[in-house]
Design a protein around this motif. Structure first.
Motif, PDB file in Angstrom:
ATOM      1  N   ARG A 273      37.112  57.368  33.403  1.00 50.50           N
ATOM      2  CA  ARG A 273      38.070  58.450  33.632  1.00 50.50           C
ATOM      3  C   ARG A 273      39.497  57.970  33.407  1.00 50.50           C
ATOM      4  O   ARG A 273      39.832  56.826  33.689  1.00 50.50           O
ATOM      5  N   SER A 275      42.002  59.071  35.053  1.00 45.42           N
ATOM      6  CA  SER A 275      42.692  59.052  36.345  1.00 45.42           C
ATOM      7  C   SER A 275      41.715  58.604  37.425  1.00 45.42           C
ATOM      8  O   SER A 275      40.543  58.977  37.413  1.00 45.42           O
ATOM      9  N   GLN A 276      42.210  57.770  38.319  1.00 45.87           N
ATOM     10  CA  GLN A 276      41.413  57.268  39.427  1.00 45.87           C
ATOM     11  C   GLN A 276      42.201  57.441  40.721  1.00 45.87           C
ATOM     12  O   GLN A 276      43.385  57.103  40.781  1.00 45.87           O
ATOM     13  N   VAL A 277      41.551  57.974  41.755  1.00 49.11           N
ATOM     14  CA  VAL A 277      42.184  58.170  43.064  1.00 49.11           C
ATOM     15  C   VAL A 277      41.291  57.539  44.131  1.00 49.11           C
ATOM     16  O   VAL A 277      40.088  57.819  44.177  1.00 49.11           O
ATOM     17  N   THR A 278      41.878  56.685  44.963  1.00 52.63           N
ATOM     18  CA  THR A 278      41.133  55.997  46.016  1.00 52.63           C
ATOM     19  C   THR A 278      41.788  56.260  47.367  1.00 52.63           C
ATOM     20  O   THR A 278      43.011  56.164  47.500  1.00 52.63           O
ATOM     21  N   SER A 298      36.971  55.059  49.509  1.00 49.85           N
ATOM     22  CA  SER A 298      36.279  56.088  48.731  1.00 49.85           C
ATOM     23  C   SER A 298      37.090  56.354  47.472  1.00 49.85           C
ATOM     24  O   SER A 298      38.285  56.662  47.551  1.00 49.85           O
ATOM     25  N   THR A 299      36.457  56.181  46.322  1.00 51.91           N
ATOM     26  CA  THR A 299      37.167  56.321  45.058  1.00 51.91           C
ATOM     27  C   THR A 299      36.536  57.379  44.182  1.00 51.91           C
ATOM     28  O   THR A 299      35.350  57.700  44.321  1.00 51.91           O
ATOM     29  N   SER A 300      37.307  57.954  43.285  1.00 47.58           N
ATOM     30  CA  SER A 300      36.812  58.981  42.378  1.00 47.58           C
ATOM     31  C   SER A 300      35.787  58.382  41.431  1.00 47.58           C
ATOM     32  O   SER A 300      35.748  57.170  41.225  1.00 47.58           O
ATOM     33  N   SER A 307      30.026  62.907  38.933  1.00 44.41           N
ATOM     34  CA  SER A 307      30.770  63.844  39.770  1.00 44.41           C
ATOM     35  C   SER A 307      30.883  63.387  41.220  1.00 44.41           C
ATOM     36  O   SER A 307      31.656  63.948  41.989  1.00 44.41           O
ATOM     37  N   ARG A 309      31.866  60.909  44.331  1.00 36.89           N
ATOM     38  CA  ARG A 309      32.778  59.843  44.705  1.00 36.89           C
ATOM     39  C   ARG A 309      31.998  58.621  45.167  1.00 36.89           C
ATOM     40  O   ARG A 309      30.867  58.726  45.620  1.00 36.89           O
TER      41      ARG A 309
END
Length: 322
Positions: A273, A275-278, A298-300, A307, A309
């Motif tokens: 991806r 973009s990554q959000v943690t 917890s990360t995307s 889909s 996390r």
């Protein structure tokens, strides 16, 4: 992140021994991460380990010698005198969700193993902290990730992974991280009573595994926050936890976001991806000579076709070397 059970300890001692003696306090730290703690196995970042030697300013000191590998370039990249230096060996492993397949689904997360040495330096000037780090290592079978995970799964009686032979061939790994942080505090300087602070952090990572632009918000509540401010920048990557320096404690929550501009090709169907959000929640507790930190992260999803996390736990123990 995980390490080869045979050659990793020897490599760790070799790398840490290369760090010259200097002023300041020296701590050795061990970090263990695993997704079983969060009730799942596979499907992204799976587990890891990091062994570190950290040097920080001792009471009454303003600075320590620069990290030996970064000393020639740190001033050119805007870093002031060192407040914290770190030399560490790290191993990471990523696996698909179906560990029983010898040939993983091309739409699933691939097998990726890495082993690298990280040299990092943090310079603190008032409320501003700067981080510079250099990562050098390997991606592929030479990382030892296959043997490490098989050993870990045998010890935890987990499913044996069958598809490690499908991982990418050996490649050199090199990356440079440059980040800056701003600390906004509610307590006075040097205040060891319970207080809160907010750390805003941003910067870039450039390398042949991934290049990205990232930012973080880290909210802490507890004591000794200013003293432990340099270790908060360790949370820039998954390779470390914030720790307590000296006696004190704090609880924290953080959000990290990265925009990925380039990454290693992982297959025809699965793509990492952009973009990554943690999200992270954790706590740190320190005694006079040691500290313990624990967090849940917890990360995307790692790939565009996933889909769900990914969650895992992280435990770090550090002890002062006398």
């Amino acid at each position: 992140m995980s390490r080869s059970p045979t050659h990793l300890p020897a490599l760790a001692m070799l790398a840490l021994a290369a760090t010259p003696a200097a002023a300041g306090d020296t701590r050795f730290a061990l970090m263990l991460q695993n997704d079983v703690v969060a009730g799942n196995d596979g499907g992204g970042y799976s587990n890891g380990i990091a062994l570190s030697a950290m040097r920080s300013v001792a009471p009454g000191e303003d600075a320590i010698p620069a990290q030996w590998l970064l000393a020639p370039v740190a001033p050119w990249l805007g870093l002031g005198p060192a407040t914290l230096t770190v030399s560490s060996l790290n191993q990471t492993m990523v696996t698909p969700s179906d560990l029983a397949r010898k040939i993983p689904d091309p739409a699933d997360t691939p097998y990726i193993g890495t082993l690298w040495f990280r040299a990092a330096q943090v310079s603190v000037r008032g409320a501003i902290a700067d981080l510079l780090a250099l990562n050098l290592g390997m991606v592929g079978p030479a990382s030892g990730a296959k043997r490490s995970q098989i050993l870990i799964h045998s010890l935890t009686h987990s499913e044996r992974p069958q598809g490690w032979d499908s991982q990418l061939p050996n490649r050199a790994l090199i990356a440079v991280d440059r980040y800056r942080a701003l600390r906004l505090a509610s307590g006075g300087a040097g205040d060891d009573r319970a207080a809160a602070d907010l750390i805003v952090l941003g910067g870039v990572s450039v390398g042949n595994l991934q290049s990205s632009l990232g930012g973080s918000l880290l909210l802490r509540y507890g004591s000794g926050l200013q003293r432990s401010y340099p270790t908060a920048l360790r949370a820039v990557s998954r390779s470390a936890d914030p720790i307590m320096l000296g006696r004190g404690w704090f609880v924290y929550g953080a959000v990290h976001a990265d925009r990925v501009f380039w990454n290693l090709d992982v297959g025809d169907a699965a793509r990492l991806r952009e973009s990554q959000v943690t999200a992270v929640a954790g706590l740190a507790y320190g005694w006079d000579d040691s500290s313990l930190s624990f967090s849940l992260q917890s990360t995307s999803p790692l790939t565009t076709l996933a889909s769900r996390r990914k969650s895992y736990g992280s435990l770090s123990y550090a002890t002062l070397w006398r």
